[in-house]
Each structure stands twice: as C-alpha cells, then as structure tokens.
Write an enzyme that holds these catalytic residues in place. Structure first.
Site, PDB file in Angstrom:
ATOM      1  N   SER A  93       0.826  -1.364  -0.020  1.00 31.59           N
ATOM      2  CA  SER A  93       0.224   0.127   0.085  1.00 31.59           C
ATOM      3  C   SER A  93       1.004   1.390  -0.123  1.00 31.59           C
ATOM      4  O   SER A  93       0.326   2.422  -0.071  1.00 31.59           O
ATOM      5  CB  SER A  93      -1.049  -0.193   1.249  1.00 31.59           C
ATOM      6  OG  SER A  93      -0.306  -0.381   2.283  1.00 31.59           O
ATOM      7  N   LYS A  94       2.358   1.119  -0.177  1.00 33.41           N
ATOM      8  CA  LYS A  94       2.894   2.188  -0.110  1.00 33.41           C
ATOM      9  C   LYS A  94       2.736   3.532   0.887  1.00 33.41           C
ATOM     10  O   LYS A  94       2.752   4.688   0.584  1.00 33.41           O
ATOM     11  CB  LYS A  94       3.146   2.720  -1.511  1.00 33.41           C
ATOM     12  CG  LYS A  94       3.156   1.664  -2.612  1.00 33.41           C
ATOM     13  CD  LYS A  94       4.696   1.293  -2.915  1.00 33.41           C
ATOM     14  CE  LYS A  94       4.919   0.475  -4.328  1.00 33.41           C
ATOM     15  NZ  LYS A  94       4.091  -0.655  -4.492  1.00 33.41           N
ATOM     16  N   ARG A  95       2.326   3.035   2.070  1.00 36.49           N
ATOM     17  CA  ARG A  95       1.870   4.111   3.018  1.00 36.49           C
ATOM     18  C   ARG A  95       3.152   4.907   3.572  1.00 36.49           C
ATOM     19  O   ARG A  95       4.326   4.403   3.455  1.00 36.49           O
ATOM     20  CB  ARG A  95       1.241   3.353   4.226  1.00 36.49           C
ATOM     21  CG  ARG A  95      -0.166   2.704   3.599  1.00 36.49           C
ATOM     22  CD  ARG A  95      -1.120   3.856   3.081  1.00 36.49           C
ATOM     23  NE  ARG A  95      -2.469   3.549   3.125  1.00 36.49           N
ATOM     24  CZ  ARG A  95      -3.050   2.982   2.022  1.00 36.49           C
ATOM     25  NH1 ARG A  95      -2.604   2.786   0.950  1.00 36.49           N
ATOM     26  NH2 ARG A  95      -4.403   2.442   2.129  1.00 36.49           N
TER      27      ARG A  95
END
Lengths: 267, 267
Positions: A93-95
């Site tokens: 989710s590349k948070r």
C-alpha cells in the site's frame, strides 16, 4: 514467529521464491464470472486455492481494493482470511505519513487486516516509520527503487556521489525487520542497492507484465541467505480470460517458480 | 467547476483560509459519546455542522478511517457526504504507486469517495501521477516538504546546489491542477518553495498541535492570489473533551479564522 521466520518456512515448504500479486481488476475478470464486486472475492479465493503450494508469499495491492468502494476493504480482509495461515501476506500500500498518522496505518494493516508486512514510502524519513517497526513480528519493505519510468525523476537525482535511492537505502541498513522494494526493471542498478547491504530482504516487483529481467533481478536481488521475493501478478492471475483461469494461473505460477529455481541453481 | 474555482468560492463565501482536518481518533472522542466506531460519524457530523460556515475546506486523513477496520471506509464516505456541497474536500492519503495502481487510487478517491482533491507522494516521479491529473475538475497536492522531524533525512538531501524538496517542486511547476503540501513547521524554508512558483496553491499542515508558526506560514505560503490552505486539525476538533465539543470546536475554528485574517490584513 517473526515475518522472516514465517517466510523462510514457506520458502522451504514450497521450494519457491515466487510472491503472487493479487491485484484484481473488475475489467479483467475472466468471462463467466459476473462483473460484480463480489466476484473479486470468488476470483481471489480460486487463485489462492490453485497456487498456495507454489508461492512463498502473497502480495495484495490495496489500490485495487480501494477502487471497489466501501465493499473493497471487506473483500481485502476476506481475501487475507482465505490465505493459508503459513503463507506470509504483504500489504502493498506504499503508505507514508507523519508518525501519528502512520500509527493508524500500522493498526489498519497489522491489526485490522492481519497482514504480516507492508510496503512503505520513505519520502518523510525514517522517524515517522517507527510505528510500523514497533510491531516486532511484522515487517516493512521500504520503497527504494521503483519499477516505473518516472523513477528517474527523483530516485536518480545525484546527491554528491550517490543517487538518492542509495542515500535512502543506507539510512535503513541498521534497522531490523526492514527490507527494500527494488524494481526488477532497474537491471544492474539493483546491484547498487545490494552493495549497501548483503542482508536486507528485497521485494522485487516488475517481472511479468512490466518485463523486468528475472535473471538480473535474482543475481543481485538475493541476499546472503539466497532469498528474495520475486513478485509476479498480472502475468499469472490473468493467464487465462476464461473459466479455466485458476488452472492456468497454477500452471503459470509453476512455470515462474521453476524458472526462478533454475536460475538460482546456476548462480 | 474546477477545484480552484470551488475553493475560491468557499474562501470568499466564508471569508476564511482555514482548512479543518477531520482526523478522528477513537481514543480521543469526547466523554459522553460511546467509544464505538459509529460514534466517529456522529462526532464528525456535529463538527461539520458547527464549523462549515467558518472554513474554506475540509481535509480528511484516510489513515484515521482505515484504522477503524472495514467500517472505516464507510464512515469516511458518509462523512464526505455530510459535508455541504459547496465546501471542497481534500482526501489526505499521501498516495503514490506506479501508474496502473494510481489509476485505482484515483478512482477510489474521486469516484468512489467523491473527494475534490487528494494529497500524493512524489517519490515515484511525475509520470505515475498522471491518472490523478486526468481528472480535470480535481486537484492533487504533491507532498513537497513535510512537517515532521524526519523530513531532514531525504527532503533536505543536497542535490548539487539545491535541496531535494526544491528539485521535487520544480518538476511540477508547469502542471495544472497541482499544488504543494508544505509543512508549517518548516518556517523560512517555505519561502524556498514559494520562490519556485508564485502561482502554486499550498496546503499547509502543522499549525496547532504541531506548533508551526502561522505568521511565517502565511507570509510565504500565500500565492499571488493571496490564498493558501491553512490546515488545523486536533487543536480544533479536540478543543473540548466534553459534550460541548462541537460548540468549542466552532469557537476555536472562529479564533483561527480570525487570527489568519488578521495576519493576512497586515501582510
């Protein structure tokens, strides 16, 4: 059990470094499945059933679930619950936000969804990623070098004698339960990241639809334990657009697994 | 109507540059509200009802909703639907992935949730952000300079004679419907970003709980149209921990609005 222990077990058990990307797109669902949001769950479950003895991990890209609206988060959770307990799950989710927001993202990924690992974005620095690292049995993959064309805009900016992606990787060397995302399409540059650490686990997307070079990715991608996560998504889950999709996905996953093992044997 | 047009209307209508951050935390809900996930929606609705004539925009940090589990996305959507149609809504989710994933994030933010703008992370470059920009009536705020201590790790890396955050900002100068996130805690460095463009709209978090300097933020933050979005969250929504929270939030919002206008009048 730590993420790494769980991963090493699944790698040994299935003799595989293949990580399967479950990024389902309503528009690409096989003919014969209804084009409803709930078909996504059915699709995922059949793919998981057909492939769970061939992979070492599953990677779920949250973008594809969020695009489904309010039901998407439920389908993401239900998909995660469908995965056998001994296969590690990476939430892709590349948070990345400030510390207090990342506390919330960590809670979402690790407690609410039950993922074992998450991909994170380094732009805000090391400090705000602490809330993820405080989950000692979990793991984060820091996006170091991405597979897309735009990677050159900033990741390759020259900072004194280094590229930015090298500066980023170096900041995380001494942190536990941290690995790197390194795109397979980056070829020999993967070596530059591997030179920074012989221990870090790499998650390598970009094989398959994005046409990264598997041989180069493995050559520089594996660490001193000879492991890496080679992610393939679309090339497997959409191997067939008919109702034999699960069987064809199994065949394609088996092909990738064997191809990886063959290259590994020659390294 | 474009985001900028909508924003200029709400700024004029409410005579305010205050953007209110709706980042509700179960642990901080006022006494008297039940500590259930659904209380968040009740809390948000009362805050919106009490403040919508005092703000020019609302910013919703998706982390706080994702932490609520599967019901979180529904509450996020229901909160957005509770906001009067003439007040622009910014989804603060710092999204950023490759092009095909960003297509999905854009669909989620702009179609499924109905936000007017989204915050995005620049680490993967300009090209993968195109799917967001293709929504011509929508807007993206690129995270240029963040308010947290870790910002120094990479955003301040020296690339020849510039900081990385300057290199990032420069790449977006000529793109329409793109603004910048610039943390209020960065003081005079906001000036370095303003020097790159006199036109770009800045979204400025870090006032209030994070203690950024409002005067400096406004001095360098406003563009040639004399507008910027000054975000305040916790200092307003948690102004009281009792059942008078909405009334106290209104008073606090009014205070910030007036403080901003007073500084603006003297600039």
């Amino acid at each position: 059990m730590s993420f790494i222990q769980k991963l090493k077990k699944s790698i040994a058990q299935n003799n595989s470094l293949l990580c399967l990307g479950l990024d389902p797109d309503l528009k690409k669902l096989p003919a014969g499945l209804s084009k409803s949001v709930d078909s996504i769950l059915e699709f995922n479950r059949k793919i998981i059933e057909a492939t769970n003895e061939l992979v070492c991990a599953y990677k779920l890209n949250s973008a594809f679930y969020e695009a489904l609206g309010t039901r998407g988060f439920e389908i993401l959770k239900a998909t995660i619950e469908s995965i056998p307990k001994d296969i590690p799950i990476i939430l892709d989710s590349k948070r990345g936000d400030i510390n207090s927001s990342n506390e919330m993202y960590a809670k979402s990924a690790f407690i609410e969804l039950g993922a074992d690992a998450i991909t994170v974005n380094p732009y805000l620095g090391v400090e705000p990623l602490k809330p993820f690292m405080e989950f000692e049995d979990k793991f984060i993959f820091v996006l170091v070098l991405s597979s897309n064309p735009g990677a050159f805009d900033f990741q390759y900016v020259k900072c004194e004698d280094k590229f930015l992606f090298q500066v980023v990787a170096e900041k995380f060397i001494n942190l536990d339960n941290v690995g790197f995302v390194v795109g397979a399409t980056r070829g020999e540059d993967i070596k530059l990241v591997r030179e920074i650490s012989n221990e870090k686990l790499f998650l390598i997307p970009g094989i398959g639809a994005q046409k990264g070079d598997l041989e180069v990715a493995l050559k520089y991608g594996i660490n001193k334990d000879k492991i890496a996560l080679i992610n393939v998504g679309r090339a497997i889950i959409y191997a067939s657009s008919s109702l034999d999709f699960a069987q064809k996905a199994r065949e394609k996953a088996s092909e990738f697994k064997e191809k990886i093992n063959k290259i590994l044997a020659e390294l």
